[in-house]
Design a protein around this motif. Structure first.
Motif, PDB file in Angstrom:
ATOM      1  N   ILE A 148       0.899  -1.101   0.001  1.00  0.00           N
ATOM      2  CA  ILE A 148       0.017  -0.167  -0.143  1.00  0.00           C
ATOM      3  C   ILE A 148       0.942   1.378  -0.017  1.00  0.00           C
ATOM      4  N   GLY A 149       0.484   2.281  -0.992  1.00  0.00           N
ATOM      5  CA  GLY A 149       1.206   3.434  -1.090  1.00  0.00           C
ATOM      6  C   GLY A 149       2.484   3.084  -2.396  1.00  0.00           C
ATOM      7  N   THR A 150       2.593   2.148  -2.825  1.00  0.00           N
ATOM      8  CA  THR A 150       3.594   1.702  -3.954  1.00  0.00           C
ATOM      9  C   THR A 150       2.545   1.668  -5.024  1.00  0.00           C
ATOM     10  N   PRO A 151       3.366   1.490  -6.305  1.00  0.00           N
ATOM     11  CA  PRO A 151       2.577   1.266  -7.516  1.00  0.00           C
ATOM     12  C   PRO A 151       1.606  -0.157  -7.489  1.00  0.00           C
ATOM     13  N   VAL A 152       2.219  -1.067  -6.457  1.00  0.00           N
ATOM     14  CA  VAL A 152       1.790  -2.610  -6.489  1.00  0.00           C
ATOM     15  C   VAL A 152       0.024  -2.311  -6.249  1.00  0.00           C
ATOM     16  N   GLU A 153      -0.121  -1.410  -5.439  1.00  0.00           N
ATOM     17  CA  GLU A 153      -1.492  -1.387  -4.827  1.00  0.00           C
ATOM     18  C   GLU A 153      -2.414  -1.279  -6.067  1.00  0.00           C
ATOM     19  N   GLN A 154      -2.397  -0.850  -6.976  1.00  0.00           N
ATOM     20  CA  GLN A 154      -3.198  -0.655  -8.249  1.00  0.00           C
ATOM     21  C   GLN A 154      -3.155  -1.800  -9.146  1.00  0.00           C
ATOM     22  N   LYS A 155      -2.321  -3.023  -8.935  1.00  0.00           N
ATOM     23  CA  LYS A 155      -2.342  -4.126  -9.659  1.00  0.00           C
ATOM     24  C   LYS A 155      -3.232  -5.180  -9.242  1.00  0.00           C
ATOM     25  N   PRO A 156      -3.859  -6.071  -9.962  1.00  0.00           N
ATOM     26  CA  PRO A 156      -4.750  -6.984  -9.586  1.00  0.00           C
ATOM     27  C   PRO A 156      -3.998  -8.017  -8.764  1.00  0.00           C
ATOM     28  N   ALA A 157      -4.630  -8.272  -7.629  1.00  0.00           N
ATOM     29  CA  ALA A 157      -3.934  -9.124  -6.578  1.00  0.00           C
ATOM     30  C   ALA A 157      -4.659 -10.799  -6.936  1.00  0.00           C
ATOM     31  N   LEU A 158      -5.904 -10.412  -7.212  1.00  0.00           N
ATOM     32  CA  LEU A 158      -6.970 -11.451  -7.458  1.00  0.00           C
ATOM     33  C   LEU A 158      -7.764 -11.377  -8.621  1.00  0.00           C
ATOM     34  N   ARG A 159      -7.716 -12.502  -9.464  1.00  0.00           N
ATOM     35  CA  ARG A 159      -8.861 -12.690 -10.411  1.00  0.00           C
ATOM     36  C   ARG A 159      -9.854 -13.928 -10.110  1.00  0.00           C
ATOM     37  N   TRP A 160     -11.127 -13.811 -10.151  1.00  0.00           N
ATOM     38  CA  TRP A 160     -11.943 -14.958  -9.804  1.00  0.00           C
ATOM     39  C   TRP A 160     -13.011 -15.302 -10.840  1.00  0.00           C
ATOM     40  N   GLU A 161     -13.530 -16.458 -10.930  1.00  0.00           N
ATOM     41  CA  GLU A 161     -14.281 -16.737 -11.828  1.00  0.00           C
ATOM     42  C   GLU A 161     -15.159 -17.937 -11.284  1.00  0.00           C
ATOM     43  N   GLY A 162     -16.368 -17.636 -11.377  1.00  0.00           N
ATOM     44  CA  GLY A 162     -17.455 -18.671 -10.846  1.00  0.00           C
ATOM     45  C   GLY A 162     -18.071 -19.405 -12.019  1.00  0.00           C
ATOM     46  N   GLU A 163     -18.451 -20.597 -11.803  1.00  0.00           N
ATOM     47  CA  GLU A 163     -18.936 -21.395 -12.945  1.00  0.00           C
ATOM     48  C   GLU A 163     -20.185 -20.879 -13.674  1.00  0.00           C
ATOM     49  N   GLU A 164     -20.870 -20.208 -12.823  1.00  0.00           N
ATOM     50  CA  GLU A 164     -22.176 -19.566 -13.511  1.00  0.00           C
ATOM     51  C   GLU A 164     -21.721 -18.405 -14.425  1.00  0.00           C
ATOM     52  N   GLY A 165     -20.280 -17.977 -14.409  1.00  0.00           N
ATOM     53  CA  GLY A 165     -19.854 -17.108 -15.299  1.00  0.00           C
ATOM     54  C   GLY A 165     -19.423 -15.417 -14.816  1.00  0.00           C
ATOM     55  N   LEU A 166     -19.850 -15.344 -13.333  1.00  0.00           N
ATOM     56  CA  LEU A 166     -19.575 -14.227 -12.847  1.00  0.00           C
ATOM     57  C   LEU A 166     -18.213 -14.341 -12.792  1.00  0.00           C
TER      58      LEU A 166
END
Length: 352
Positions: free
Chosen positions: A99-117
């Motif tokens: 936090i407070g570095t350029p990393v904070e704006q990077k995606p940490a987590l990408r998630w997909e559910g079976e229903e397409g969400l």
């Protein structure tokens, strides 16, 4: 060099000479003037103090208070004490320090559910969610050393809850989402868990699989569980015990998004992972802040050559060892992890 493994099967990919030169392992060896892999292997096993100090420095692990001895094996190899005298919290190194570095704006987590969400959480968003959850757990009375069990599908909330419990000094108990009530109960009872976080259910091949009912049966046999927090994964009606059950939204959503991280000892426990129990009573392995997370990151940095620009999808459940391995390793290296909730042959198919 053969194109097959000794035990059969083709080798699908070999790194080029340029790739090897630019790898994290090559940089590590060059920095420490290690001539070749054989020398690295010898030094890493013959001089544990040098090797793990070098690894902690390479991974840029931050301590609140410095450690003295790298490892104390005086009680035997099965009972090591790592980073003796040091104080650090794995959550600080996985989230807080970005936090407070350029990393904070990077995606940490990408998630997909079976229903397409789908959902994506940046490091800043994940940290804020973890802080709200940590404050919610504190409001339920969770204190340092309390065991918080996670019997959940692979949804973003399981990552949030995982970090939140450790942030306030709790010990996480990840449980395989496919366990029956007896298996869940045995682990809750053995670990003396005080809180169970679960979900109303999850999707598999388009079918709604009940989870809360399994959790209820398990908790009925686990007298130490005081609270059950329920994530609305399906949004369906479920049985409810008024004095015990809490909705995730009520516990988490109204909490402030800042929370001080507990300054744990480097050797304080942070997680208990149980064996499958197929060869007898399930056995719990206790992991510490300066143990499992560091090895996970070292695996990824030196064996998988993960950089902060990389994304990893490891097919797993959080109740298996490789779930926490992916979670710790990718966030310690400021990479992106992918989790999927559903049958693997249904990825990308919205059918619910």
């Amino acid at each position: 060099m053969s194109d097959q493994f000794e035990f059969g099967g083709d080798i699908a990919w070999r790194p080029s000479a340029e790739y090897r030169r630019n790898s994290r392992l090559a940089a590590f060896m060059a920095h420490h003037q290690v001539a070749n892999y054989e020398e690295l292997l010898r030094r890493s096993t013959a001089d544990l103090d040098w090797f793990w100090r070098a690894v902690l420095d390479d991974l840029r692990i931050e301590f609140y208070e410095p450690y003295g001895q790298v490892v104390d094996l005086s009680r035997g190899i099965a009972w090591p004490r790592w980073c003796v005298g040091g104080r650090m919290n794995a959550v600080h190194n996985c989230l807080d320090k970005w936090i407070g570095t350029p990393v904070e704006q990077k995606p940490a987590l990408r998630w997909e559910g079976e229903e397409g969400l789908t959902r994506t959480l940046t490091y800043a968003e994940l940290t804020a969610s973890v802080n709200r959850c940590a404050n919610g757990l504190r409001a339920l009375g969770v204190t340092r050393g309390d065991r918080v069990a996670l019997f959940m599908p692979m949804c973003p909330e399981i990552v949030v809850a995982f970090f939140a419990a450790m942030k306030i000094g709790g010990v996480v108990l990840p449980l395989f989402s496919g366990y029956g009530a007896d298996a869940v109960a045995a682990r809750l009872h053995d670990a003396e868990a005080s809180v169970l976080i679960t979900a109303d259910g999850f999707w598999r091949r388009g079918q709604a699989i009940a989870m809360k009912a399994v959790a209820d049966q398990a908790v009925s046999e686990s007298p130490t569980v005081r609270h059950v927090v329920v994530v609305p994964r399906l949004g369906v009606d479920i049985p409810w015990t008024t004095d015990r059950d809490r909705s995730w939204r009520d516990v988490v959503d109204s909490q402030p998004d800042s929370c001080e991280t507990v300054r744990t000892s480097a050797d304080d426990p942070l997680m208990i992972i149980y064996t499958s129990g197929t060869t007898g009573r399930a056995k719990g392995a206790l992991h510490t802040h300066c143990g499992f997370p560091i090895k996970a990151a070292q695996d990824m940095a030196h064996c998988f050559d993960v950089h902060d620009t990389d994304t990893m999808f490891w097919i797993t459940d959080m109740g298996w060892m490789m779930g926490p391995w992916e979670l710790f390793g990718m966030t310690l290296l400021a990479g992106t992890m992918v989790i999927y909730d559903g049958a693997l042959d249904q990825i990308g198919r919205a059918h619910v």
